[in-house]
Structure formats: structure tokens, C-alpha cells
Write a protein that holds these residues in place. Structure first.
Motif, mmCIF file in Angstrom:
data_model
loop_
_atom_site.group_PDB
_atom_site.id
_atom_site.type_symbol
_atom_site.label_atom_id
_atom_site.label_comp_id
_atom_site.label_asym_id
_atom_site.label_seq_id
_atom_site.Cartn_x
_atom_site.Cartn_y
_atom_site.Cartn_z
ATOM 1 N N ALA A 194 -20.981 10.346 -22.869
ATOM 2 C CA ALA A 194 -21.045 11.361 -21.947
ATOM 3 C C ALA A 194 -20.969 11.761 -22.606
ATOM 4 O O ALA A 194 -19.722 12.360 -23.362
ATOM 5 N N VAL A 195 -21.404 13.300 -23.095
ATOM 6 C CA VAL A 195 -21.588 14.784 -24.116
ATOM 7 C C VAL A 195 -20.881 15.565 -23.313
ATOM 8 O O VAL A 195 -21.101 15.529 -21.835
ATOM 9 N N GLU A 196 -20.013 16.868 -23.644
ATOM 10 C CA GLU A 196 -19.437 17.393 -23.464
ATOM 11 C C GLU A 196 -19.721 18.265 -22.342
ATOM 12 O O GLU A 196 -18.352 18.515 -21.337
ATOM 13 N N HIS A 197 -20.946 18.531 -21.713
ATOM 14 C CA HIS A 197 -21.405 19.128 -21.205
ATOM 15 C C HIS A 197 -21.621 18.636 -19.190
ATOM 16 O O HIS A 197 -21.788 19.350 -18.639
ATOM 17 N N VAL A 198 -21.442 17.146 -20.109
ATOM 18 C CA VAL A 198 -21.696 16.080 -18.586
ATOM 19 C C VAL A 198 -20.678 16.767 -17.924
ATOM 20 O O VAL A 198 -19.573 16.478 -18.336
ATOM 21 N N ARG A 199 -20.015 16.978 -16.440
ATOM 22 C CA ARG A 199 -19.171 17.181 -15.516
ATOM 23 C C ARG A 199 -18.585 15.621 -15.456
ATOM 24 O O ARG A 199 -18.802 14.903 -14.511
ATOM 25 N N GLU A 200 -16.918 16.421 -16.196
ATOM 26 C CA GLU A 200 -16.208 14.775 -15.382
ATOM 27 C C GLU A 200 -15.742 15.406 -13.770
ATOM 28 O O GLU A 200 -16.125 13.820 -13.285
ATOM 29 N N SER A 201 -16.927 16.136 -13.194
ATOM 30 C CA SER A 201 -16.169 15.826 -11.666
ATOM 31 C C SER A 201 -16.905 15.169 -11.328
ATOM 32 O O SER A 201 -17.423 14.115 -10.533
ATOM 33 N N PHE A 202 -18.926 14.881 -11.696
ATOM 34 C CA PHE A 202 -19.739 14.050 -12.046
ATOM 35 C C PHE A 202 -19.815 12.594 -12.183
ATOM 36 O O PHE A 202 -19.977 11.814 -11.543
ATOM 37 N N LEU A 203 -19.124 12.436 -12.957
ATOM 38 C CA LEU A 203 -18.685 11.461 -13.778
ATOM 39 C C LEU A 203 -17.750 10.609 -12.554
ATOM 40 O O LEU A 203 -17.870 9.612 -12.978
ATOM 41 N N ARG A 204 -16.875 11.525 -11.986
ATOM 42 C CA ARG A 204 -16.042 10.379 -11.627
ATOM 43 C C ARG A 204 -16.203 10.644 -9.643
ATOM 44 O O ARG A 204 -16.088 9.397 -9.561
ATOM 45 N N ARG A 205 -17.606 11.105 -9.427
ATOM 46 C CA ARG A 205 -17.633 11.106 -7.965
ATOM 47 C C ARG A 205 -18.678 9.680 -8.805
ATOM 48 O O ARG A 205 -19.390 8.890 -7.986
ATOM 49 N N ALA A 206 -19.461 9.561 -9.642
ATOM 50 C CA ALA A 206 -20.849 8.385 -9.632
ATOM 51 C C ALA A 206 -20.326 6.845 -10.307
ATOM 52 O O ALA A 206 -20.556 6.219 -9.682
ATOM 53 N N GLY A 207 -18.765 7.287 -10.053
ATOM 54 C CA GLY A 207 -17.831 5.544 -10.356
ATOM 55 C C GLY A 207 -18.850 4.798 -11.871
ATOM 56 O O GLY A 207 -18.858 3.744 -11.770
ATOM 57 N N LEU A 208 -18.744 5.495 -12.778
ATOM 58 C CA LEU A 208 -19.111 4.428 -13.125
ATOM 59 C C LEU A 208 -17.755 3.800 -13.838
ATOM 60 O O LEU A 208 -16.788 3.124 -13.849
#
Length: 657
Positions: free
Chosen positions: A475-489
Motif C-alpha cells: 500500500a502506498v504512503e497515502h493509504v491510512r494505517e488506521s484503515f489497513l489495521r481496520r481491514a485486517g489484511l
């Protein structure tokens, strides 16, 4: 190409034909040959026919086996018709396509049902071709859904307490009353992490996708059983005495794959570049025609670059088309800049995946339609089958090819600016060490890491953030960390986990290439686009027999850094013009795309970044995105990986605003 959809009421309530028609109408472009309904009590099935064959054998109609209480529907092109015909004869008296079916040879769907009647368990694996099917068994009160192993046709389903819905396209299911529209954020996260959305992951919660090579069985109690009926055998190894035998074997498979897909009305089109993949398709079609085989006429549709000569491949294109006298339609690249008219080239409702070069692809298909082409050919999986960054130096050493290994290491060292020690470590020692570890330990370790993922966190700027590991690293730098954590990849791509069963580091890399989710989605995107114009879609490189062969071959024969696509080049000797084989290379239209972002479509890009739906939903940091794009505009930062964000934004505005 064709399409199917259906409703099964498990409580016995009769199906409302109007609802079934609404599902069919959502994909009406898949039925230029008519829409055929089977509506009987609690079972409703519709078949939308886009038959590209000259003899009607590709027609899509409901097929009935009365003595077995079966109703069958398939969107299919069957390649092993002769083998299936043998078992079909045993059951032919029981199988009917209903009133109005055309006279002639059995349809692909009829032959498929015969194979399934002959052996219900092994039947799906016996079928070779591109297909998705639904089989309702009234006596057992169960629905079987299946999809070919290469994922060339799509099939989705939704299981509710009193009914089952299934369809070729998601939007057909969404057309049914009571089906909620809720975005699956994990699918969005996969998309923003390199667009590698794995099979089975759908952008709408509550709707499921039949995976490639999978059969799904749903009973009257809404219990769902899934099984993989086909996957390449990791123990299957091919060992020939010399390289020529591998090339001859691949050549036979490519010719057969083309023959199967050329069972079409004349003419057919090919999206032709100067590279090996599409050039192989055009050359084999021309060669078969010269040999007197009954194949349709072929026409080529090619990009013509004037302002970007470094992207232009016409010199090599015409080496092939002149040799086989293939009419060529040039599509001016400067009329197909990405995002200049993005409203005219929106993604499909099913998912945001679209090509950054959709304007060119759409122009090619619409031009082919004007030429009355029945099928459009592409070489999408050619890179994955015969190219890619797969290096097998240990394989060369085991085969005693010491000089070849030395040359390959030298080339890799120059290509990636590695020292000799780093090159040997990366391409010899690490693969050998990896192969020494029992695969079950690796697989167990990766699965354990998935369970530990919630514990992998760290403090950063006062916010508890997940460390970017595994797919999230893409994921590129402008993708939010909080979203990636919430999505749970998860910590590992499913396809990479599957590849761990494969012997040899290079073999595992090839498996990941062949079954790349990104390429899979690209194939599905192209099939939907072609269907939207009423044209069939074909990719001979996406033949499961070629996949099995490439995975069973010693990888050092397939492709090398010193000779990319070595095996396909050798296989095409005597078919493709020698000068075309020598000149074929991978040409990226990246400069064309980047110029569109900087100049031609700059205002549209800024508009997509302003008041962003992605930002509003918490997926990206809009300020960081704008800053990164402005750095790119000044020449300070690359931005080729921006496409996932832009295409997602277009999709969200079109279907979710």
C-alpha cells in the motif's frame, strides 16, 4: 461471454419470473442470441446467450436431464469436446435443451452435463475450457456451482435463509429486492495494496465468489460445502533430454489452445503488440490458415504512437501481419490518453478494477465490433506463463549448465546493481537454503503468523499503528494505517501460501505468477468489457494445460535474465518470423501514462483527489495524496502506483456516492 443467473426458493415458494427477468436485464448485453428461461415452481434459471461459434455449439440455454431431475446452465467454451462426446452418448437420450433448440451438434453445455452425469465427483475436473456453471438437483435439493481452474468465467452467489441467488455478474444479484449493498472494506484494502484482490474476495459484503477450480455445493438447509476440484499437481515433473523437446511440447500446447479458441465465426480480432504474447497468437492463427485448416480470418488492432516513439511497436507488428497478410487497424495512442475522458470509461459495477489503458482497449473492441468480429484475442497471461522475474540459477547448476549459470549471475548483478557476493547470496544460497526447509514447516509458520498479526503493533507519533508487513507493505504512503489495521489484511497472500506446496524456489515463484490475483482480475475485466460490446473473449495463454506444463518444466528453460521468454521464443521457431522473434521485447507505455497524469489529464486527476470519497471513508489521507502528486508533477517522486487510488475513486463516485 454468455451469462447465467438464477433463483432457488428453498421454502417452495414459486419464483417470480419478473424478478428473474430483472436479473437477466442487468446483463442484457450478454444475450444478443436471446435469453432463455427455465421457470418451474421454486426454481428459476435464465441463460443469456452470446454464441460465437459457426455451428451453434456455443449456445447458452438451460439443459434438462428429466430422468435425474436436473437443470443445468453454463457460460462455457468446452475444449475437450471429443472426450466429452464419448460419455455424452451414454446419456444423450436423457438430456434436452428444451423447445426451440437449434438442430446440429450437441452444445458445449449438453456435453458438460453428460460428463457430470457420468461422474459427478470427477466430472468437473474432466472438463477443459473456460466455464462457469450451475446445476440444480431437485432430487437431492442441492445446487452445485463451479468455475474453471484458470478463472476465465465469473460466478457469484448469495445464500439467504429461504433462497439462493447466483449470477455471472454481481450487479445481477444486487437487482433482486432485499439484497443489501454494503462495501467490503477488506476487498478495498487488498485493492489499495497493489490491486492483488484474492479470488473469493468480493467488494460487496454478503455476496460470495466461486473461486477458480472450485465447486460449491449448497443444500436445502443452506449448508455450504466447498472443494477444489482442479489445481496443478506439484509432484508432476517433466524431464526431457534436451531443450528442443520442451519447446516442441509448448508449441503443441499453444497450437491446440489456439485451435480450440478459433472455433468461432469469421472474422476474429487480436489485440496485437510487438511482444511475444500477442504475436504468438497472431502468428499461430496465420500459420494454421496457411496449412489449410478451417480457421476464421483474423484482423489485428494495434496501438500507434506518434508522440512517444519509445512506446511504438509497429515495426515488429508489421513483421507478423505482413508475413501472414493480416489486415491491421491502427489506433492512434494520442486519442486514448488515460483519464482525459474518464466518465466514458468507468469501471464495472462489480468491482473497481479497470486498466489504466481502458480507452485503448475499448477502442480496439468497438473497432472490432464494427468489423463484425466474433471474438477478441488477448495474450494477458503470456508474461506470467513464460516471462516474469523468475530466475533459476540452482536449477542450472543441478543440470550441469555452469556456463549458463555464470552468465545469468553476471546479468542479474548488472541488472540490479548487486555485488557478486550479494548476487550469489540472493540467487543461489537463499533459494537452496529455502528448499532445504521442509515445506510443512514453512506453511505452518506462515499460518501461525496470521494468528499473531493482531499483536504486531507499534507506537508511532502517539498513535497505535499496525506495522506494514505482508500485503499491506504494498500500500502506498497515502493509504491510512488506521484503515489497513481496520481491514485486517493477513500477513500472506493466499496464492503465496498455496505456492508453498510447490517444490523449488523458482517453481513457487512461477506458481505465484501464473495465479496472480492481479492478472486474474485483469482477465475478468477484459471478459466483461468484451461482453459489453457483444464480443467473445479469448486468451490462449490462459489454458490450464499450458499452466500445468509450465509449472512442471525446469524453470531455467522457461525464461532467463539473459534471454527473457526463452522457451516461448524457441517454441515459435518456424511459425513466427525469425526477425519478429528476435525483435520482440517488453515495451511499457508508462511514459504515455505519466504524461497523461502530468499534462493531458492533470485537471481531472486533481478533481479526483479533491473532495475524495476515498478520504471521506477513511481509506486515504487526501493531503498526503495531493502532496505526493505535486512532487511527482515536479519530477521529485514516482507515481506509477497511483492507479489503484484513482480507479477506486472513480468507482466509488459512480456507484456509491
Amino acid at each position: 461471454m454468455s451469462g447465467v443467473c438464477g433463483i432457488i426458493h428453498l421454502d417452495g415458494e414459486p419464483v417470480d419470473r419478473g424478478v428473474l427477468e430483472r436479473m437477466a436485464n442487468q446483463a442484457a448485453y450478454r444475450g444478443p442470441g436471446g435469453v432463455h428461461y427455465h421457470c418451474e415452481g421454486a426454481v428459476g434459471i435464465a441463460c443469456l446467450s452470446l454464441d460465437t461459434t459457426a455451428d451453434g455449439s456455443g449456445a447458452c440455454r438451460p439443459v434438462i436431464a428429466r430422468g435425474h431431475s436436473l437443470v443445468f446452465a453454463a457460460d462455457a467454451r468446452l475444449d475437450n469436446r471429443d472426450e466429452c462426446a464419448e460419455v455424452f452418448l451414454v446419456h444423450s437420450a436423457e438430456i434436452s435443451s428444451g423447445v426451440g433448440a437449434a438442430e446440429g451438434p450437441p452444445s458445449d453445455a449438453e456435453l458438460m452435463l453428460g460428463a457430470l452425469l457420468h461422474d459427478g465427483e470427477r466430472g468437473p475436473a474432466f472438463l477443459i475450457g473456460d466455464f462457469a456453471y450451475a446445476l440444480w438437483d431437485e432430487s437431492r435439493r442441492e445446487l452445485r456451482l463451479a468455475r474453471d481452474g484458470m478463472g476465465m468465467r465469473s460466478l457469484y452467489y448469495k445464500v439467504e435463509s429461504k433462497r439462493i441467488l447466483f449470477a455471472t455478474e454481481i450487479k445481477q444479484i444486487l437487482a433482486v429486492g432485499g439484497v443489501p449493498r454494503k462495501l467490503n472494506e477488506q476487498a478495498v484494502a487488498w485493492y489499495l495494496a497493489g490491486m492483488q484482490v484474492p479470488a473469493g474476495c468480493v467488494f460487496y459484503e454478503g455476496i460470495e465468489e466461486v473461486k477458480p477450480g472450485e465447486e460449491v455445493v449448497i443444500d436445502s438447509q443452506t449448508r455450504v460445502r466447498q472443494r477444489i476440484f482442479w489445481r496443478p499437481d506439484p509432484d508432476n515433473r517433466i524431464r526431457y533430454r534436451d531443450e528442443r523437446e520442451y519447446a516442441d511440447h509448448l508449441r503443441e500446447l499453444l497450437v491446440e489452445a489456439m485451435r480450440c479458441r478459433l472455433r468461432a465465426r469469421s472474422p476474429v480480432g487480436v489485440s496485437l503488440s510487438g511482444g511475444m504474447d500477442s504475436a504468438t497468437i497472431a502468428s499461430i492463427a496465420g500459420w494454421l490458415g496457411e496449412r489449410g485448416e478451417d480457421v476464421p480470418a483474423i484482423r489485428a488492432y494495434s496501438w500507434a504512437f506518434t508522440d512517444f516513439p519509445e512506446c511504438d511497436e509497429r515495426a515488429n507488428i508489421y513483421r507478423i501481419t505482413d508475413r501472414y497478410q493480416i489486415p491491421t487497424h491502427e489506433i492512434p495512442a494520442e486519442e486514448t490518453y488515460p483519464l482525459v475522458d474518464y466518465a466514458a470509461y468507468t469501471p464495472h459495477e462489480d468491482d473497481p478494477f479497470t486498466s489504466m489503458f481502458q480507452a485503448f482497449i475499448a477502442r480496439g473492441v468497438s473497432t472490432a465490433l464494427a468489423d463484425r468480429a466474433a471474438v477478441m484475442f488477448y495474450g494477458f497471461r503470456g508474461d506470467m506463463m513464460g516471462g516474469g522475474n523468475v530466475s533459476d540459477v540452482p536449477g542450472m547448476l543441478r543440470a550441469g549448465l555452469f556456463g549458463d549459470a555464470r552468465g545469468e549471475l553476471a546479468r542479474l548483478s548488472r541488472k540490479f546493481s548487486f555485488s557478486k557476493v550479494s548476487t550469489i547470496s540472493h540467487y543461489v544460497l537463499r533459494p537452496v537454503a529455502s528448499d532445504l526447509i521442509p515445506r510443512q514447516f514453512i506453511i505452518s509458520g506462515r499460518r501461525a503468523s496470521q494468528r499473531l498479526r493482531p499483536l504486531v503493533t507499534r507506537e508511532h507519533h502517539g498513535e497505535d499503528r499496525a506495522i506494514r508487513v505482508g500485503p499491506a507493505e504494498r500500500a502506498v504512503e497515502h493509504v491510512r494505517e488506521s484503515f489497513l489495521r481496520r481491514a485486517g489484511l493477513p500477513l500472506c497472500d493466499p496464492v503465496s501460501l498455496e505456492a508453498e506446496t510447490w517444490p523449488g524456489s523458482a517453481g513457487r515463484q512461477r506458481y505465484v505468477h501464473v495465479f496472480s490475483p492481479l492478472v486474474m482480475r485483469g482477465v475478468m475485466y477484459a471478459e466483461r468489457l468484451c461482453a459489453g460490446y457483444g464480443i467473445g473473449f479469448a486468451d490462449p495463454w490462459s489454458d490450464r494445460r499450458i499452466a500445468e506444463f509450465m509449472l512442471a518444466c525446469p524453470q531455467h528453460w522457461i525464461s532467463r535474465s539473459t534471454e527473457v521468454k526463452r522457451l516461448p521464443r524457441h517454441a515459435m521457431q518456424g511459425i513466427m518470423p525469425p526477425d519478429a522473434i528476435k525483435a520482440s521485447r517488453k515495451v511499457s507505455p508508462e511514459p504515455f501514462y505519466l504524461h497523461a497524469l502530468r499534462e493531458k489529464a492533470y485537471d481531472n486527476v486533481i478533481d479526483l483527489m479533491t473532495g475524495s470519497c476515498c478520504a471521506e471513508l477513511g481509506y486515504i489521507d487526501e493531503v498526503a495524496l495531493r502532496e505526493r502528486f505535486e512532487r511527482f508533477k515536479r519530477g521529485d517522486a514516482p507515481v506509477f502506483d497511483l492507479w489503484s487510488t484513482l480507479s477506486l475513486e472513480i468507482w466509488l463516485r459512480r456507484y456509491w456516492s
